[in-house]
Design a protein around this motif. Sequence first.
Motif, PDB file in Angstrom:
ATOM      1  N   LEU A 198       0.803  -1.222   0.000  1.00 54.19           N
ATOM      2  CA  LEU A 198       0.000   0.000   0.000  1.00 54.19           C
ATOM      3  C   LEU A 198       0.842   1.282   0.000  1.00 54.19           C
ATOM      4  CD1 LEU A 198      -2.946  -1.044   2.344  1.00 54.19           C
ATOM      5  CD2 LEU A 198      -2.954  -0.803  -0.131  1.00 54.19           C
ATOM      6  N   PRO A 199       1.984   1.351   0.710  1.00 49.67           N
ATOM      7  CA  PRO A 199       2.800   2.559   0.620  1.00 49.67           C
ATOM      8  C   PRO A 199       3.299   2.835  -0.799  1.00 49.67           C
ATOM      9  CG  PRO A 199       3.397   1.320   2.574  1.00 49.67           C
ATOM     10  CD  PRO A 199       2.476   0.449   1.780  1.00 49.67           C
ATOM     11  N   LEU A 200       3.606   1.769  -1.561  1.00 49.33           N
ATOM     12  CA  LEU A 200       4.032   1.953  -2.946  1.00 49.33           C
ATOM     13  C   LEU A 200       2.893   2.509  -3.794  1.00 49.33           C
ATOM     14  CD1 LEU A 200       6.089  -1.333  -3.534  1.00 49.33           C
ATOM     15  CD2 LEU A 200       6.974   0.977  -3.145  1.00 49.33           C
ATOM     16  N   LEU A 201       1.688   1.998  -3.581  1.00 49.77           N
ATOM     17  CA  LEU A 201       0.529   2.501  -4.321  1.00 49.77           C
ATOM     18  C   LEU A 201       0.247   3.950  -3.960  1.00 49.77           C
ATOM     19  CD1 LEU A 201      -1.882  -0.575  -4.034  1.00 49.77           C
ATOM     20  CD2 LEU A 201      -0.524   0.118  -6.013  1.00 49.77           C
ATOM     21  N   GLN A 202       0.386   4.265  -2.693  1.00 50.05           N
ATOM     22  CA  GLN A 202       0.127   5.634  -2.246  1.00 50.05           C
ATOM     23  C   GLN A 202       1.148   6.601  -2.832  1.00 50.05           C
ATOM     24  OE1 GLN A 202      -2.381   6.838  -0.535  1.00 50.05           O
ATOM     25  NE2 GLN A 202      -1.563   8.922  -0.478  1.00 50.05           N
ATOM     26  N   ALA A 203       2.412   6.150  -2.938  1.00 52.60           N
ATOM     27  CA  ALA A 203       3.458   7.004  -3.489  1.00 52.60           C
ATOM     28  C   ALA A 203       3.243   7.256  -4.982  1.00 52.60           C
ATOM     29  CB  ALA A 203       4.830   6.362  -3.250  1.00 52.60           C
ATOM     30  N   TRP A 205       0.203   6.724  -6.684  1.00 53.29           N
ATOM     31  CA  TRP A 205      -1.130   7.276  -6.921  1.00 53.29           C
ATOM     32  C   TRP A 205      -1.682   7.862  -5.623  1.00 53.29           C
ATOM     33  CZ3 TRP A 205       0.056   2.310  -8.920  1.00 53.29           C
ATOM     34  CH2 TRP A 205       0.167   2.245 -10.312  1.00 53.29           C
ATOM     35  N   PRO A 206      -1.237   9.041  -5.250  1.00 57.97           N
ATOM     36  CA  PRO A 206      -1.714   9.656  -3.997  1.00 57.97           C
ATOM     37  C   PRO A 206      -3.245   9.744  -3.973  1.00 57.97           C
ATOM     38  CG  PRO A 206       0.118  10.904  -4.923  1.00 57.97           C
ATOM     39  CD  PRO A 206      -0.279   9.907  -5.962  1.00 57.97           C
ATOM     40  N   GLY A 207      -3.794   9.446  -2.845  1.00 58.15           N
ATOM     41  CA  GLY A 207      -5.242   9.513  -2.696  1.00 58.15           C
ATOM     42  C   GLY A 207      -5.992   8.342  -3.279  1.00 58.15           C
ATOM     43  N   PHE A 208      -5.281   7.263  -3.652  1.00 56.55           N
ATOM     44  CA  PHE A 208      -5.962   6.128  -4.279  1.00 56.55           C
ATOM     45  C   PHE A 208      -6.970   5.483  -3.317  1.00 56.55           C
ATOM     46  CE2 PHE A 208      -3.095   3.607  -1.777  1.00 56.55           C
ATOM     47  CZ  PHE A 208      -3.710   2.367  -1.658  1.00 56.55           C
TER      48      PHE A 208
END
Length: 439
Positions: A198-203, A205-208
């Motif tokens: 999840l941290p990779l996704l957040q980095a 795509w912020p706000g995903f």
Amino acid sequence: MKDLQSYFNQKLKSRADRVTRWVIGLSGGLDSVVLLHLAARSLPAGKLRVVNIDHQLQSESARWSDFCGRLAGSLNIPFVSHKVVVAAGASLEQAARKARYQVFEELLQPGDCLLLAHHLDDQAETMLFRLLRGTGVRGLAGIPDSRVLGQAELYRPLLSITRQELQSWARAEQLEWIEDPSNADLSYDRNYLRHKVLPLLQARWPGFARRWSDTARYFREAEQLHKDLAEIDLQGVGTGTGLDCNALMALSAPRRANLLRFWFLKAGLSIGERHIQSVIKLIAAADDRQPVVQLRGLQLRRYQGTLILQPEGKLLEWGNRPLTEQGEQTPQGRLDVVHGTGLVGLKSLAGVTLRNRYDGDRCKPVGRGGSCSLKKLFQEHSIPAWQRSSWPVCVVGDEIVALPGICICEGWQGEKKGSGFALKWLPTALSVRGDSDTL
């Protein structure tokens, strides 16, 4: 979130009039500590209760329960802690969740609302976990913000708030909480997603997570449409006791699968494609067979063109026990004995005992004009073969005097209608629940 307290107050406003008691699920972690403080500042103290579940999976679990007790005490809120034994199995997380919700359900009363602190990050984590594991529309609908739990309601008022927002508020309010070391154990799938994926996704795509929350809502709407369609199809396929096989097979494959998932879900069982194919094979089995599909405590059978779902049960041994006015209540069914119903009943209970059927059993039903085998009586009354061995047979000595729910025998009927004891055997019916979300 500029004003978390105002947001929380607004979320609970619509429920305030109908809730008798607010029950806070408190683990001692950041999320539930924030939830408790928000509730303590906005809800009437006399209507608050705090519940802690000690899963006994960590050496420090008793100390965490003590922390929760002290925190509730500092806010003058009644507190109770329950220890549970988590069953060993493939998924420790799932077993702990099952044990926790079982306690919640036992504690809750009508008019209660259980508040839990799941947040937006939990929603994203759950959706991704289910997607990777393999799921359908219902699974991708994520965590519901509310659902029925036992006699009460479960509500998650923080489901649109990120964990970072909760942490910022907690630090601003100088709150203390417990950090469970198991939350950092990457051997757990959810922890791996939380800390690595999840941290990779957040980095990237912020706000995903917030967009996924919208997606969960779309899937929940789609799931409701599936339920609505299943209700419509059930009107044409349902028989009152089960599903008509011919009508079921006349549906298109997607509608058939949708109806079966809905039907099983009402019985508390989530099924997949493998189970649906087992149902199709059961329907196609030869007429002279008695096919059965075992489904985690349930049995699916086909009888006279109808699919019947029932609890899995063992043979009931009657053991020549006396028949009394109290009747019998067993896991396999209930025997009712009612005096003076207006029906032709058994003239007396004196000397009457209960036993199981024997091969070759015969009796003389009132009005039949001769003897008849129990097998033929069962067939005439459409009693499925698997229920016959546990059906109670009423005897005096070696003579059959009644077959509850089917007949009274000649010479044993009351002198007039309503003068005797009406007997009825009711095999255990399948327990059907409306909503089966487990989160």
